[in-house]
Design an enzyme around this catalytic site. Structure first.
Site, mmCIF file in Angstrom:
data_model
loop_
_atom_site.group_PDB
_atom_site.id
_atom_site.type_symbol
_atom_site.label_atom_id
_atom_site.label_comp_id
_atom_site.label_asym_id
_atom_site.label_seq_id
_atom_site.Cartn_x
_atom_site.Cartn_y
_atom_site.Cartn_z
ATOM 1 N N ASN A 40 1.462 -0.969 -0.034
ATOM 2 C CA ASN A 40 -0.270 -0.365 -0.075
ATOM 3 C C ASN A 40 1.128 1.257 0.009
ATOM 4 O O ASN A 40 1.969 1.671 0.983
ATOM 5 C CB ASN A 40 -1.075 0.171 1.284
ATOM 6 C CG ASN A 40 -1.465 1.436 0.927
ATOM 7 O OD1 ASN A 40 -1.569 1.835 0.683
ATOM 8 N ND2 ASN A 40 -1.938 0.902 2.346
ATOM 9 N N TRP A 41 1.042 1.736 -1.281
ATOM 10 C CA TRP A 41 1.846 2.484 -1.148
ATOM 11 C C TRP A 41 1.195 4.172 -0.967
ATOM 12 O O TRP A 41 1.908 5.123 -0.391
ATOM 13 C CB TRP A 41 2.599 3.189 -2.679
ATOM 14 C CG TRP A 41 3.125 2.340 -3.749
ATOM 15 C CD1 TRP A 41 3.290 0.829 -3.048
ATOM 16 C CD2 TRP A 41 3.473 2.672 -4.689
ATOM 17 N NE1 TRP A 41 4.250 0.325 -4.302
ATOM 18 C CE2 TRP A 41 4.319 0.973 -4.794
ATOM 19 C CE3 TRP A 41 3.089 3.222 -6.160
ATOM 20 C CZ2 TRP A 41 4.834 0.797 -6.529
ATOM 21 C CZ3 TRP A 41 4.437 2.702 -6.867
ATOM 22 C CH2 TRP A 41 4.526 1.743 -7.318
ATOM 23 N N LYS A 42 0.337 4.027 -0.667
ATOM 24 C CA LYS A 42 -0.255 4.951 0.232
ATOM 25 C C LYS A 42 -0.444 6.588 -0.338
ATOM 26 O O LYS A 42 -0.335 6.827 -1.806
ATOM 27 C CB LYS A 42 -0.150 5.875 1.824
ATOM 28 C CG LYS A 42 -0.070 4.684 2.683
ATOM 29 C CD LYS A 42 -0.020 4.564 4.075
ATOM 30 C CE LYS A 42 -0.147 3.232 4.418
ATOM 31 N NZ LYS A 42 -0.537 2.927 6.864
ATOM 32 N N HIS B 147 -9.476 1.138 4.786
ATOM 33 C CA HIS B 147 -8.106 1.162 6.082
ATOM 34 C C HIS B 147 -8.723 2.433 6.666
ATOM 35 O O HIS B 147 -9.379 3.281 7.197
ATOM 36 C CB HIS B 147 -7.271 1.879 4.897
ATOM 37 C CG HIS B 147 -5.583 1.977 5.178
ATOM 38 N ND1 HIS B 147 -5.522 2.595 5.889
ATOM 39 C CD2 HIS B 147 -4.629 1.188 5.238
ATOM 40 C CE1 HIS B 147 -4.384 2.613 6.674
ATOM 41 N NE2 HIS B 147 -3.873 1.333 5.925
ATOM 42 N N GLU C 81 -6.682 4.272 7.931
ATOM 43 C CA GLU C 81 -7.151 5.811 7.408
ATOM 44 C C GLU C 81 -8.055 6.530 6.892
ATOM 45 O O GLU C 81 -8.187 7.745 7.066
ATOM 46 C CB GLU C 81 -5.759 5.771 6.252
ATOM 47 C CG GLU C 81 -4.102 6.272 7.165
ATOM 48 C CD GLU C 81 -2.763 5.112 6.730
ATOM 49 O OE1 GLU C 81 -2.875 5.767 5.491
ATOM 50 O OE2 GLU C 81 -2.782 5.174 7.431
ATOM 51 N N GLU D 11 -4.880 -4.668 10.373
ATOM 52 C CA GLU D 11 -4.046 -4.104 10.862
ATOM 53 C C GLU D 11 -4.676 -3.449 12.115
ATOM 54 O O GLU D 11 -5.200 -2.860 12.545
ATOM 55 C CB GLU D 11 -4.249 -2.650 9.770
ATOM 56 C CG GLU D 11 -3.748 -3.487 8.111
ATOM 57 C CD GLU D 11 -3.345 -2.358 7.429
ATOM 58 O OE1 GLU D 11 -2.051 -2.318 6.458
ATOM 59 O OE2 GLU D 11 -3.782 -1.568 6.745
ATOM 60 N N GLY E 60 2.701 1.971 10.666
ATOM 61 C CA GLY E 60 3.443 3.258 10.546
ATOM 62 C C GLY E 60 4.526 3.829 11.394
ATOM 63 O O GLY E 60 4.591 4.406 11.957
ATOM 64 N N SER F 226 3.442 -1.684 10.051
ATOM 65 C CA SER F 226 5.070 -2.098 10.576
ATOM 66 C C SER F 226 5.620 -3.456 10.171
ATOM 67 O O SER F 226 6.309 -3.853 10.826
ATOM 68 C CB SER F 226 5.497 -1.532 12.226
ATOM 69 O OG SER F 226 5.293 -0.375 12.530
ATOM 70 N N GLY G 161 2.697 -1.153 4.324
ATOM 71 C CA GLY G 161 2.884 0.459 4.183
ATOM 72 C C GLY G 161 3.756 0.389 3.556
ATOM 73 O O GLY G 161 4.581 0.796 2.487
ATOM 74 N N GLY G 162 4.937 1.214 4.840
ATOM 75 C CA GLY G 162 6.559 2.347 4.862
ATOM 76 C C GLY G 162 6.890 1.064 3.840
ATOM 77 O O GLY G 162 7.739 1.836 2.806
HETATM 78 P P1 13P Z 1 2.953 0.741 8.074
HETATM 79 O O1 13P Z 1 3.443 -0.690 6.931
HETATM 80 O O2 13P Z 1 3.718 1.604 7.140
HETATM 81 O O3 13P Z 1 3.224 0.704 9.149
HETATM 82 O O4 13P Z 1 2.122 0.202 7.308
HETATM 83 C C1 13P Z 1 1.185 -0.013 7.094
HETATM 84 C C2 13P Z 1 -0.575 -0.544 6.581
HETATM 85 O O5 13P Z 1 -1.501 0.886 6.759
HETATM 86 C C3 13P Z 1 -0.893 -1.080 5.393
HETATM 87 O O6 13P Z 1 -1.579 -0.642 4.606
#
Ligand code: 13P
Length: 244
Positions: free
Chosen positions: A11-13, A98, A100, A168, A174, A206, A227-228
């Site tokens: 997930n590149w956000k 998600h 967010e 999640e 994050g 994470s 994510g990251g």
């Molecule tokens: P991180 O891997 O950056 O913690 O993000 C997880 C995430 O929200 C994937 O959708």
């Protein structure tokens, strides 16, 4: 039977300008061709990069997905993107619900459920995200929260090939914090009876190249939503390479 292959999804956000997206997609495509990982691979770039990333990754074995969609197929919804538009660009998956989007866009379970139906109608598989907040875990309500998100967000006609669940924990996103392996296994096992049989359950929050092997070795874990670490081709492929 659950699909045997694990799924590692990036997930590149809201990250990446055109040239960043091109470079990351080229690196991923090259690494995936050189050393095909033992899992299914998926990237979910921001909407602005879907077309170009899809073109670069065509034939690489890395699938394309989006991060959200609107519940309507088209119409007067300024700024939104519909599920048929995503399918038209070659997307096979869409992330829905998600944390967010639930937090910053006020998405309710009901809104997520409507989007899920729209995704299915467009031929996309939905990756439904659920997870408890820190205070909910601290007060022993983690499972109750996740259960009510699942029951509220999954549309009636759910079937395993069209649905992937991503657990999640909000406090793990994050932050570098990860639940204990026992807690991940316990939550995944508790969730499983709530889902159509054979639904894949991913862990997200994470995940990085250092902790991936331990997480992905858990028999209850069918993959990861990253994510990251999905923004660095080498890290993402290292996570994928850690699959069972
Ligand atoms: P991180 O891997 O950056 O913690 O993000 C997880 C995430 O929200 C994937 O959708």
């Amino acid at each position: 039977m659950r699909e045997k292959r694990q799924l590692v999804a990036g997930n590149w956000k809201m990250n990446g300008l055109l040239e960043d997206g091109r470079a990351l997609a080229r690196d991923l495509g090259r690494l995936a061709r050189e050393n095909p990982p033992p899992c299914e691979l998926l990237v979910c770039p921001p909407a602005t990069l879907l077309f170009v990333v899809g073109e670069i990754l065509a034939g690489s074995g890395v699938a394309l997905g989006a991060q959200d969609c609107h519940a309507a197929p088209k119409g007067a919804h300024t700024g939104d993107v519909s599920a048929p538009m995503l399918a038209d660009l070659g997307c096979r998956y869409v992330i829905l619900g998600h944390s967010e989007r639930r937090s910053y866009h006020g998405e309710s379970n009901e809104a997520v459920r409507e989007k899920m139906v729209a995704a299915w109608e467009a031929g996309l598989a939905a990756i439904l995200c659920v997870g408890e907040r820190e205070e909910e875990r601290a007060s022993g309500r983690a499972f109750a929260v996740v259960k009510s998100q699942i029951q509220g967000s999954i549309a009636q006609s759910a079937a395993a090939p069209r649905l992937v669940l991503a657990y999640e924990p909000v406090w793990a996103i994050g932050t570098g914090l990860v639940p204990s392996m026992a807690d991940i296994s316990e939550m995944h096992a508790a969730i499983r009876p709530l889902l159509p049989s054979a639904t894949r359950i991913l862990y997200g929050g994470s995940v990085n190249p250092k902790n991936a092997a331990e997480i992905l070795a858990l028999s209850e874990v069918d993959g990861a939503l990253v994510g990251g670490a999905s923004l660095k081709a080498k890290d993402f492929m290292a996570i994928a390479g850690a699959c069972r």
